[in-house]
Design a protein around this motif. Structure first.
Motif, PDB file in Angstrom:
ATOM      1  N   PRO A 117     -45.408  86.098  21.768  1.00  0.00           N
ATOM      2  CA  PRO A 117     -44.574  87.021  21.994  1.00  0.00           C
ATOM      3  C   PRO A 117     -42.873  86.722  21.900  1.00  0.00           C
ATOM      4  N   SER A 118     -42.655  85.672  22.096  1.00  0.00           N
ATOM      5  CA  SER A 118     -41.115  85.057  21.791  1.00  0.00           C
ATOM      6  C   SER A 118     -40.820  85.230  20.414  1.00  0.00           C
ATOM      7  N   ALA A 119     -41.623  85.528  19.641  1.00  0.00           N
ATOM      8  CA  ALA A 119     -41.099  85.840  18.331  1.00  0.00           C
ATOM      9  C   ALA A 119     -40.938  87.307  18.091  1.00  0.00           C
ATOM     10  N   TYR A 120     -41.268  88.396  18.882  1.00  0.00           N
ATOM     11  CA  TYR A 120     -40.978  89.340  18.666  1.00  0.00           C
ATOM     12  C   TYR A 120     -39.612  89.884  18.671  1.00  0.00           C
ATOM     13  N   THR A 121     -39.251  90.909  17.789  1.00  0.00           N
ATOM     14  CA  THR A 121     -37.794  91.203  17.779  1.00  0.00           C
ATOM     15  C   THR A 121     -37.247  92.520  18.040  1.00  0.00           C
ATOM     16  N   HIS A 122     -38.611  93.504  18.216  1.00  0.00           N
ATOM     17  CA  HIS A 122     -38.663  94.695  18.737  1.00  0.00           C
ATOM     18  C   HIS A 122     -39.683  95.268  19.471  1.00  0.00           C
ATOM     19  N   LEU A 123     -39.614  96.031  20.312  1.00  0.00           N
ATOM     20  CA  LEU A 123     -40.684  96.803  20.928  1.00  0.00           C
ATOM     21  C   LEU A 123     -40.357  98.531  20.654  1.00  0.00           C
ATOM     22  N   ARG A 124     -41.451  99.007  20.622  1.00  0.00           N
ATOM     23  CA  ARG A 124     -41.675 100.552  20.484  1.00  0.00           C
ATOM     24  C   ARG A 124     -42.664 101.079  21.234  1.00  0.00           C
ATOM     25  N   TRP A 125     -42.408 102.450  21.784  1.00  0.00           N
ATOM     26  CA  TRP A 125     -43.279 103.022  22.617  1.00  0.00           C
ATOM     27  C   TRP A 125     -43.442 104.270  21.689  1.00  0.00           C
ATOM     28  N   THR A 126     -44.343 104.888  21.667  1.00  0.00           N
ATOM     29  CA  THR A 126     -44.684 106.218  21.018  1.00  0.00           C
ATOM     30  C   THR A 126     -45.227 107.224  21.879  1.00  0.00           C
ATOM     31  N   MET A 127     -44.641 108.011  22.502  1.00  0.00           N
ATOM     32  CA  MET A 127     -44.928 108.788  23.673  1.00  0.00           C
ATOM     33  C   MET A 127     -46.401 109.600  23.113  1.00  0.00           C
ATOM     34  N   LYS A 128     -47.085 109.807  24.181  1.00  0.00           N
ATOM     35  CA  LYS A 128     -48.384 110.482  23.765  1.00  0.00           C
ATOM     36  C   LYS A 128     -48.316 111.889  24.166  1.00  0.00           C
ATOM     37  N   GLU A 129     -47.253 112.244  25.126  1.00  0.00           N
ATOM     38  CA  GLU A 129     -47.079 113.506  25.590  1.00  0.00           C
ATOM     39  C   GLU A 129     -45.702 114.014  25.284  1.00  0.00           C
ATOM     40  N   PRO A 130     -45.164 115.157  25.273  1.00  0.00           N
ATOM     41  CA  PRO A 130     -43.858 115.464  25.080  1.00  0.00           C
ATOM     42  C   PRO A 130     -43.195 115.245  26.293  1.00  0.00           C
ATOM     43  N   LEU A 131     -41.827 115.160  26.205  1.00  0.00           N
ATOM     44  CA  LEU A 131     -40.971 114.924  27.325  1.00  0.00           C
ATOM     45  C   LEU A 131     -40.494 116.332  27.564  1.00  0.00           C
ATOM     46  N   ASN A 132     -40.938 116.756  28.875  1.00  0.00           N
ATOM     47  CA  ASN A 132     -40.530 118.098  29.153  1.00  0.00           C
ATOM     48  C   ASN A 132     -39.168 118.421  29.581  1.00  0.00           C
ATOM     49  N   ALA A 133     -38.685 119.707  29.385  1.00  0.00           N
ATOM     50  CA  ALA A 133     -37.308 120.135  30.007  1.00  0.00           C
ATOM     51  C   ALA A 133     -36.959 119.467  31.281  1.00  0.00           C
ATOM     52  N   GLY A 134     -36.096 118.941  31.352  1.00  0.00           N
ATOM     53  CA  GLY A 134     -35.552 118.057  32.710  1.00  0.00           C
ATOM     54  C   GLY A 134     -36.065 116.869  33.048  1.00  0.00           C
ATOM     55  N   GLU A 135     -36.864 116.456  32.296  1.00  0.00           N
ATOM     56  CA  GLU A 135     -37.709 115.334  32.792  1.00  0.00           C
ATOM     57  C   GLU A 135     -37.000 113.883  31.998  1.00  0.00           C
ATOM     58  N   VAL A 136     -37.135 112.882  32.999  1.00  0.00           N
ATOM     59  CA  VAL A 136     -36.585 111.526  32.831  1.00  0.00           C
ATOM     60  C   VAL A 136     -37.720 110.642  32.448  1.00  0.00           C
ATOM     61  N   GLN A 137     -37.884 109.581  31.538  1.00  0.00           N
ATOM     62  CA  GLN A 137     -38.712 108.692  31.339  1.00  0.00           C
ATOM     63  C   GLN A 137     -37.732 107.395  31.407  1.00  0.00           C
ATOM     64  N   ASN A 138     -38.392 106.352  31.851  1.00  0.00           N
ATOM     65  CA  ASN A 138     -37.830 104.707  31.808  1.00  0.00           C
ATOM     66  C   ASN A 138     -38.756 104.087  31.143  1.00  0.00           C
ATOM     67  N   PHE A 139     -38.126 103.126  30.368  1.00  0.00           N
ATOM     68  CA  PHE A 139     -38.856 102.186  29.662  1.00  0.00           C
ATOM     69  C   PHE A 139     -38.056 100.730  29.770  1.00  0.00           C
ATOM     70  N   ALA A 140     -38.800  99.609  30.137  1.00  0.00           N
ATOM     71  CA  ALA A 140     -38.167  98.349  30.413  1.00  0.00           C
ATOM     72  C   ALA A 140     -39.090  97.093  29.908  1.00  0.00           C
ATOM     73  N   TYR A 141     -38.393  96.128  29.676  1.00  0.00           N
ATOM     74  CA  TYR A 141     -38.922  95.066  29.131  1.00  0.00           C
ATOM     75  C   TYR A 141     -37.941  93.544  29.486  1.00  0.00           C
ATOM     76  N   ARG A 142     -38.465  92.390  29.510  1.00  0.00           N
ATOM     77  CA  ARG A 142     -37.802  91.216  29.743  1.00  0.00           C
ATOM     78  C   ARG A 142     -37.632  90.216  28.835  1.00  0.00           C
ATOM     79  N   SER A 143     -36.323  89.462  28.592  1.00  0.00           N
ATOM     80  CA  SER A 143     -36.523  88.495  27.732  1.00  0.00           C
ATOM     81  C   SER A 143     -36.029  87.081  28.606  1.00  0.00           C
ATOM     82  N   THR A 144     -35.936  86.163  27.968  1.00  0.00           N
ATOM     83  CA  THR A 144     -35.434  84.704  28.401  1.00  0.00           C
ATOM     84  C   THR A 144     -34.267  84.496  27.646  1.00  0.00           C
ATOM     85  N   VAL A 145     -32.954  83.957  28.219  1.00  0.00           N
ATOM     86  CA  VAL A 145     -32.151  83.689  27.424  1.00  0.00           C
ATOM     87  C   VAL A 145     -32.329  82.213  26.734  1.00  0.00           C
ATOM     88  N   LYS A 146     -32.249  82.069  25.547  1.00  0.00           N
ATOM     89  CA  LYS A 146     -32.497  80.643  24.874  1.00  0.00           C
ATOM     90  C   LYS A 146     -31.401  79.684  25.143  1.00  0.00           C
TER      91      LYS A 146
END
Length: 174
Positions: free
Chosen positions: A145-174
């Motif tokens: 995983p330390s070789a990953y350069t990007h992460l991508r989520w493909t939402m399976k459901e629509p983002l409804n009007a007024g809805e908020v979604q959060n996405f998070a991930y972590r890394s370690t400083v080299k």
């Protein structure tokens, strides 16, 4: 002890903002109903530490040191009147950091894929490649995983009007 480094150079910070918003901006432009795009997004980086009680504390990352953990939070909000379909959320892993495996999180119904080539292609985990071993024999290797350069989520459901979604991930400083 360790020299303090800026997590992002101005160019890298701009890259993060652009990478986090390119897809959102493209979708927002395609779905524009009025003068304001219906999809609003932000990306924030936090240094993860623990307090005296052992509870995790997140503080805005302005400077970091090698070995510190950084959490990236991407927030997407539908400010429009209609659901937004087929959203793809992409987060870059800065070059000065290494992604921490299994740290990606969202409550949205979404499929996670990762990139090891700067975001050109994405695939499911674990990322595998055929390589030659010391004897010249082809063997399957799992890319860390330390070789990953990007992460991508493909939402399976629509983002409804007024809805908020959060996405998070972590890394370690080299």
């Amino acid at each position: 002890m360790f020299p303090k480094i800026h997590l992002f150079k101005k160019r890298d910070y701009a890259y993060l903002l652009v990478a986090a918003s390119v897809i959102a901006g493209g979708i927002a432009i395609a779905n524009t109903q009025a003068s304001k795009a219906p999809l609003q997004n932000s990306m924030t980086a936090y240094v993860v530490s623990t307090d005296k009680a052992g509870k995790e504390v997140l503080q805005p990352a302005t400077e970091v040191e090698p070995g510190q953990t950084v959490e990236y939070q991407l927030t997407y909000e539908n400010t429009g009147a209609n659901p937004l379909k087929d959203l793809v959320i992409t987060g870059p892993v800065p070059r000065v950091t290494a992604y921490i495996g299994k740290s990606a999180f969202t409550e949205a119904k979404a499929a996670l894929q990762v990139s090891i080539d700067g975001g050109k292609t994405f695939e499911n985990e674990p990322v595998k490649r055929m390589v030659k071993d010391a004897n010249g024999k082809k063997v399957e290797k799992i890319i860390p995983p330390s070789a990953y350069t990007h992460l991508r989520w493909t939402m399976k459901e629509p983002l409804n009007a007024g809805e908020v979604q959060n996405f998070a991930y972590r890394s370690t400083v080299k």
